[in-house]
Design an enzyme around this catalytic site. Structure first.
Site, short mmCIF file in Angstrom:
data_model
loop_
_atom_site.label_atom_id
_atom_site.label_comp_id
_atom_site.label_asym_id
_atom_site.label_seq_id
_atom_site.Cartn_x
_atom_site.Cartn_y
_atom_site.Cartn_z
N HIS A 194 3.46 1.51 -7.98
CA HIS A 194 4.26 1.51 -6.75
C HIS A 194 4.78 -0.12 -6.35
O HIS A 194 4.42 -0.46 -5.31
CB HIS A 194 3.86 2.02 -5.72
CG HIS A 194 3.92 3.78 -5.89
ND1 HIS A 194 5.01 4.64 -5.84
CD2 HIS A 194 2.71 4.78 -6.37
CE1 HIS A 194 4.87 5.71 -6.29
NE2 HIS A 194 3.47 5.71 -6.27
N TRP A 226 -4.23 4.63 -4.46
CA TRP A 226 -3.49 3.91 -4.67
C TRP A 226 -4.12 2.46 -4.97
O TRP A 226 -3.58 1.52 -4.65
CB TRP A 226 -2.07 3.84 -3.84
CG TRP A 226 -1.23 5.03 -4.10
CD1 TRP A 226 -0.57 5.40 -5.18
CD2 TRP A 226 -1.17 5.85 -2.83
NE1 TRP A 226 0.22 6.48 -4.77
CE2 TRP A 226 -0.10 6.71 -3.43
CE3 TRP A 226 -1.17 5.79 -1.33
CZ2 TRP A 226 0.53 7.71 -2.73
CZ3 TRP A 226 -0.73 6.73 -0.77
CH2 TRP A 226 -0.11 7.94 -1.24
#
EC number: 2.8.2.-
Length: 605
Positions: free
Chosen positions: A290, A344
């Protein structure tokens, strides 16, 4: 050893019929039926309680005695017991199975009889009902004597015609698509999917002023050249769904190759082994999990071109695209995702050539993940990257010293980040909104001149929508994401203005084409009319001169009109070349359309 009476009788010659009995016939079934009737007529005989004949396909011996497991009655004689059928000597289980077989046969025959009689009764009643209806309709047109015969013939003809039409239709179009078309033919016209998508009116009141360049987004994307589409994927904005559309649901000369069980697809340019799409499903997380705007703008050129010298790199156009979502829904969706164990941790957060230190970006949890955390704990963490995530990922972090919060005051930092995110979003090639799936599809197709195979689906029920929060918690989430709230309001206004501008431009273009077609058809009609007149004058020149002294002037006028019409028809047929040579006129028309749209925006205010 004495044989049973039935065995002895089997070797005896056939007996003569008794006096008064009917003669034997050559048909064994009829003969057995006659003997059964005679046996049943004698009082006290055992055959009176037995069926006359077996059903077709079953042997006679199985039905000569009832299939019962009970022993014979005491009144039966020894000769009758000796003449019992062979199956009576079988085991009890075998006899029970034979009995069940007979009962099944009786039940099946009963069902067939009931079905046959029911269908006959239904057809008879239907015939009477239809006959009554047709007699009411066609009664005044037919005579009284021949009413029944005519109505029956007419009914039969209509039924045969209907059956023939159904057979022909099924033969011509046997699929389900034609069935859907038949159903749609009897329903109301389908409304515009773009208007009712967000359950609001199509016309809205704009809050921001944008120029024509901001509203008209049309990218000359050359998929066969060196241009590249870069997808900036923000967490929990529906980017996974949109990314799958890019690799699986788009019409291309060379579609992406997607294998079963693999997330990544191979999206090569036609005739080249080079990708045209930089996204999760084509190149993977090549710049980190991301990656944000700051990471992609510094990483993508080096990843795509490798270690090639900058002077030898092709002049690429990097077209950045992204998807935004309502901040409250996105925040709740990320909280639910973190509850399930998402971390993440693989995100690099590279800024200015280095990742942030642990002091610049502390962690909100101490374990391996943050699974099972309550919403209050999720909101209380001051270092939570979920707060204002969309502004942070769309802005240039180098302007504020990356993740070092001591470079400038917080208020000034927030202002710089918001303005940077707005500027980058406005100058992106395309951005969409999760709450407007069909409009997102429409704007992408108009921007890149690439069409999707199937339409996008608007999902109103998500994990975030299932979370019930009170007004106080919602206000707090909005306060934690106040930058995202302002950015989303700006993005939504720009998105809807772009959509309405493109729709209005499309309507104007369609109306102009219809006018050009009408002018072209009118010119062709006048041309054929003048040609017919010119042929008539050429056939009778003397007569025309005697009748009209000014025939030469009329012929010159006709020739001039024919030349003009011929030139106009050639221009209409070569419309593409005319568009290239008349760019000034098109710019004037486009500017007029833009002025009309801006004027309508001022009226809405």
């Amino acid at each position: 050893m004495a044989l049973p009476a039935c065995a002895v009788r089997a070797f005896e010659p056939p007996r003569q019929p008794e006096r008064g009995a009917p003669a034997r016939t050559t048909c064994p079934r009829q003969h057995s039926r006659v003997e059964a009737e005679l046996a049943a007529s004698r009082p006290g005989s055992v055959a009176a309680s037995v069926r006359a004949g077996p059903p077709r396909g079953v042997s006679h011996g199985f039905h000569s005695q009832p299939l019962l497991d009970k022993p014979r009655k005491a009144s039966s004689s020894l000769a009758g017991a000796a003449c019992a059928p062979l199956f009576a000597l079988l085991s009890r289980g075998r006899r029970r199975r034979m009995h069940v077989l007979r009962r099944r046969w009786d039940l099946g025959s009963l069902c067939r009889v009931l079905l046959t009689r029911g269908l006959a009764a239904l057809g008879h009643s239907l015939k009477h009902v239809l006959g009554a209806i047709f007699s009411k309709i066609f009664g005044p047109l037919a005579s009284v004597g021949n009413m029944d015969e005519k109505s029956n013939k007419l009914l039969l003809a209509l039924v045969m015609l209907f059956l023939f039409a159904v057979i022909v239709l099924q033969y011509v179009c046997p699929g389900t698509e034609c069935q859907l078309l038949r159903l749609q033919a009897f329903t109301s016209p389908v409304p515009d999917p773009y208007r009712s998508e967000d359950e609001s009116s199509a016309r809205f009141v704009p809050r921001y002023n944008f120029t024509r360049g901001d509203l008209l987004r049309k990218v000359d994307f050359d998929i066969k050249g060196d241009d590249l589409i870069v997808f900036l994927h923000i967490q929990k904005t529906g980017g996974t769904t949109f990314g799958r559309h890019l690799v699986r649901n788009i019409q291309l000369e060379q579609p992406c190759e997607c294998r079963v069980g693999q997330k990544k697809c191979t999206c090569h340019r036609p005739g080249k082994r080079e990708t045209w799409l930089f996204s999760r499903f084509s190149t993977g997380w090549s710049c980190g999990l991301h990656a944000d705007w700051t990471e992609l703008t510094s990483c993508v050129p080096s990843v795509v071109d490798g270690k090639r010298d900058a002077r030898l790199r092709p002049s690429r156009n990097f077209h950045y695209i992204t998807i935004l979502r309502d901040p409250v829904s996105r925040y709740l969706s990320e909280w639910r995702h973190v509850q399930r164990g998402a971390t993440w941790k693989a995100s690099l957060h590279v800024c200015d050539g280095r990742p942030p230190t642990s002091e610049e970006l502390p962690s909100c949890y101490t374990g391996d993940d943050w699974s099972g955390c309550p919403l209050k704990e999720f909101m209380d963490c001051p270092y939570n990257l979920a707060n204002n995530r969309q502004v942070r990922m769309l802005s240039d972090l180098t302007l504020v010293g990356c993740y070092n919060l001591s470079v400038m005051p917080e208020k000034q930092r927030n202002k710089v980040l918001l303005e940077s995110a707005k500027s980058n979003l406005k100058h992106m090639a395309f951005f969409g909104l999760t709450e407007f799936q069909r409009k997102t599809q429409y704007l992408f197709e108009k921007t890149f001149n690439m069409n999707f195979i199937s339409p996008f689906t608007q999902y109103n029920t998500t994990r975030a929508s299932s979370v019930e929060i009170n007004e106080e918690i919602q206000k707090r989430i909005e306060g934690l994401n106040f930058l995202d709230m302002e950015l989303y309001s700006y993005a939504k206004d720009l998105f809807l203005q772009r959509y309405q501008f493109m729709r209005q431009k499309e309507h104007q273009e369609a109306r102009r084409k219809r006018q050009e077609q009408r002018k072209f058809l009118k010119g062709r009609l006048l041309q054929t009319h003048f040609q017919s007149q010119g042929q008539g004058q050429s056939q009778n020149p003397n007569q025309n001169q005697s009748q009209n002294p000014n025939s030469n002037a009329n012929q010159n006028l006709t020739q001039n009109l024919m030349q003009n019409l011929t030139q106009s028809s050639s221009q209409k047929q070569n419309w593409e070349s005319l568009k290239q040579n008349s760019g000034k006129e098109q710019n004037d028309n486009t500017s007029n359309g833009t002025n009309d749209y801006i004027g309508s925006v001022e009226k809405w205010r």
